[in-house]
Design a protein around this motif. Structure first.
Motif, PDB file in Angstrom:
ATOM      1  N   LEU A  72      -9.297 -22.149  32.364  1.00 50.49           N
ATOM      2  CA  LEU A  72      -8.987 -20.760  32.023  1.00 50.49           C
ATOM      3  C   LEU A  72      -9.203 -19.924  33.284  1.00 50.49           C
ATOM      4  N   ASP A  73      -8.129 -19.318  33.787  1.00 51.41           N
ATOM      5  CA  ASP A  73      -8.276 -18.539  35.016  1.00 51.41           C
ATOM      6  C   ASP A  73      -9.067 -17.259  34.727  1.00 51.41           C
ATOM      7  N   THR A  74      -9.573 -16.643  35.764  1.00 50.92           N
ATOM      8  CA  THR A  74     -10.457 -15.492  35.635  1.00 50.92           C
ATOM      9  C   THR A  74      -9.758 -14.316  34.960  1.00 50.92           C
ATOM     10  N   ARG A  75      -8.506 -14.085  35.278  1.00 52.12           N
ATOM     11  CA  ARG A  75      -7.749 -12.985  34.673  1.00 52.12           C
ATOM     12  C   ARG A  75      -7.634 -13.171  33.161  1.00 52.12           C
ATOM     13  N   THR A  76      -7.308 -14.380  32.731  1.00 47.35           N
ATOM     14  CA  THR A  76      -7.207 -14.671  31.300  1.00 47.35           C
ATOM     15  C   THR A  76      -8.577 -14.541  30.641  1.00 47.35           C
ATOM     16  N   ARG A  77      -9.602 -15.075  31.294  1.00 48.28           N
ATOM     17  CA  ARG A  77     -10.969 -14.971  30.759  1.00 48.28           C
ATOM     18  C   ARG A  77     -11.350 -13.498  30.587  1.00 48.28           C
ATOM     19  N   ALA A  78     -10.941 -12.649  31.534  1.00 51.22           N
ATOM     20  CA  ALA A  78     -11.245 -11.221  31.445  1.00 51.22           C
ATOM     21  C   ALA A  78     -10.541 -10.579  30.252  1.00 51.22           C
ATOM     22  N   LEU A  79      -9.280 -10.925  30.024  1.00 45.90           N
ATOM     23  CA  LEU A  79      -8.557 -10.371  28.878  1.00 45.90           C
ATOM     24  C   LEU A  79      -9.175 -10.842  27.556  1.00 45.90           C
ATOM     25  N   VAL A  80      -9.610 -12.089  27.511  1.00 38.97           N
ATOM     26  CA  VAL A  80     -10.310 -12.591  26.322  1.00 38.97           C
ATOM     27  C   VAL A  80     -11.594 -11.788  26.116  1.00 38.97           C
TER      28      VAL A  80
ATOM     29  N   ALA B  42     -11.541  -6.817  34.129  1.00 39.49           N
ATOM     30  CA  ALA B  42     -10.142  -7.193  33.928  1.00 39.49           C
ATOM     31  C   ALA B  42      -9.243  -6.542  34.970  1.00 39.49           C
ATOM     32  N   LEU B  43      -9.428  -5.265  35.202  1.00 37.31           N
ATOM     33  CA  LEU B  43      -8.611  -4.570  36.194  1.00 37.31           C
ATOM     34  C   LEU B  43      -8.890  -5.092  37.603  1.00 37.31           C
ATOM     35  N   ASN B  44     -10.151  -5.367  37.907  1.00 42.93           N
ATOM     36  CA  ASN B  44     -10.519  -5.849  39.244  1.00 42.93           C
ATOM     37  C   ASN B  44     -10.034  -7.265  39.532  1.00 42.93           C
ATOM     38  N   VAL B  45      -9.764  -8.044  38.492  1.00 37.64           N
ATOM     39  CA  VAL B  45      -9.296  -9.425  38.725  1.00 37.64           C
ATOM     40  C   VAL B  45      -7.802  -9.572  38.476  1.00 37.64           C
ATOM     41  N   GLY B  46      -7.088  -8.446  38.350  1.00 40.62           N
ATOM     42  CA  GLY B  46      -5.638  -8.518  38.336  1.00 40.62           C
ATOM     43  C   GLY B  46      -4.936  -8.250  37.025  1.00 40.62           C
ATOM     44  N   ALA B  47      -5.655  -7.986  35.951  1.00 48.14           N
ATOM     45  CA  ALA B  47      -4.985  -7.624  34.701  1.00 48.14           C
ATOM     46  C   ALA B  47      -4.381  -6.230  34.868  1.00 48.14           C
ATOM     47  N   THR B  48      -3.252  -6.003  34.255  1.00 50.03           N
ATOM     48  CA  THR B  48      -2.595  -4.696  34.353  1.00 50.03           C
ATOM     49  C   THR B  48      -2.999  -3.823  33.169  1.00 50.03           C
ATOM     50  N   ARG B  49      -2.796  -2.540  33.332  1.00 43.92           N
ATOM     51  CA  ARG B  49      -3.050  -1.591  32.234  1.00 43.92           C
ATOM     52  C   ARG B  49      -2.153  -1.916  31.044  1.00 43.92           C
ATOM     53  N   GLU B  50      -0.943  -2.341  31.334  1.00 46.04           N
ATOM     54  CA  GLU B  50      -0.006  -2.690  30.262  1.00 46.04           C
ATOM     55  C   GLU B  50      -0.498  -3.905  29.475  1.00 46.04           C
TER      56      GLU B  50
ATOM     57  N   ARG C 109     -16.545  -1.362  28.363  1.00 48.46           N
ATOM     58  CA  ARG C 109     -16.277  -0.628  29.606  1.00 48.46           C
ATOM     59  C   ARG C 109     -16.393  -1.574  30.814  1.00 48.46           C
ATOM     60  N   GLY C 110     -17.431  -2.381  30.843  1.00 47.65           N
ATOM     61  CA  GLY C 110     -17.603  -3.343  31.932  1.00 47.65           C
ATOM     62  C   GLY C 110     -16.517  -4.403  31.934  1.00 47.65           C
ATOM     63  N   GLN C 111     -16.154  -4.905  30.752  1.00 49.66           N
ATOM     64  CA  GLN C 111     -15.111  -5.930  30.678  1.00 49.66           C
ATOM     65  C   GLN C 111     -13.765  -5.379  31.128  1.00 49.66           C
ATOM     66  N   LEU C 112     -13.501  -4.124  30.804  1.00 47.01           N
ATOM     67  CA  LEU C 112     -12.255  -3.499  31.266  1.00 47.01           C
ATOM     68  C   LEU C 112     -12.225  -3.388  32.786  1.00 47.01           C
ATOM     69  N   ARG C 113     -13.346  -3.000  33.375  1.00 49.13           N
ATOM     70  CA  ARG C 113     -13.418  -2.911  34.834  1.00 49.13           C
ATOM     71  C   ARG C 113     -13.183  -4.274  35.463  1.00 49.13           C
TER      72      ARG C 113
ATOM     73  N   MET D 184     -16.666  -8.794  40.729  1.00 52.95           N
ATOM     74  CA  MET D 184     -15.846  -8.584  39.542  1.00 52.95           C
ATOM     75  C   MET D 184     -15.907  -7.148  39.032  1.00 52.95           C
ATOM     76  N   LEU D 185     -17.080  -6.539  39.080  1.00 51.95           N
ATOM     77  CA  LEU D 185     -17.256  -5.186  38.554  1.00 51.95           C
ATOM     78  C   LEU D 185     -16.939  -4.092  39.571  1.00 51.95           C
ATOM     79  N   GLY D 186     -17.126  -4.425  40.851  1.00 50.91           N
ATOM     80  CA  GLY D 186     -16.911  -3.427  41.882  1.00 50.91           C
ATOM     81  C   GLY D 186     -18.163  -2.634  42.213  1.00 50.91           C
ATOM     82  N   PHE D 187     -19.296  -3.018  41.666  1.00 54.81           N
ATOM     83  CA  PHE D 187     -20.574  -2.379  41.988  1.00 54.81           C
ATOM     84  C   PHE D 187     -21.700  -3.363  41.710  1.00 54.81           C
TER      85      PHE D 187
END
Length: 138
Positions: A66-74, A95-103, A89-93, A25-28
């Motif tokens: 609750l899918d992972t992308r939605t959970r990340a945005l929450v 969210a982006l890694n599981v498909g949330a968009t910058r928008e 910062r970690g939650q943003l990473r 999820m985090l990429g590291f």
């Protein structure tokens, strides 16, 4: 009936699985944040292990309702609202890694501005722009 060795190994395998989920999820690898700090009590390691297993072993993998992308945005919304910038910062990473968009993330900060305050949202959005820039590098 399980032996003491089996009982001791079960938490280790759960912890390893939680660390693997965190990495996906985090990429590291999360271990760089889990080492002992100067002056930290011995049971500090227990806190870090339990918190990691709970978050990445028990809660994040739940996707029935609750899918992972939605959970990340929450999670981004919660961290931004609380003003906890390093966890944000970690939650943003994540969210982006599981498909949330910058928008979508920008929309989250609009929502935070309405319900938690513009100053809080703006401070968190500054962290978001730093994380967005990480994705633009390389």
């Amino acid at each position: 009936m399980t032996t003491n060795d089996e009982a001791a190994a079960a938490p280790d395998s759960r912890y390893a699985a939680a660390l693997d989920t965190a990495e996906q999820m985090l990429g590291f690898r999360l271990e760089r944040f889990l080492g002992a700090s100067p002056g930290e009590p011995v049971n500090g390691a227990d806190f870090k292990r339990i918190a990691t297993m709970h978050a990445f072993g028990d809660v994040w993998p739940r996707d029935e309702h609750l899918d992972t992308r939605t959970r990340a945005l929450v999670s981004v919304t919660i961290a931004a609202t609380l003003g906890v910038l390093e966890p944000l910062r970690g939650q943003l990473r994540i969210a982006l890694n599981v498909g949330a968009t910058r928008e979508e993330i920008a929309e989250v900060f609009l929502q935070v501005a309405v319900y938690a305050g513009v100053a809080r949202a703006f401070e968190g959005y500054q962290v978001a722009t730093q994380v967005f820039a990480e994705g633009s590098e390389g």
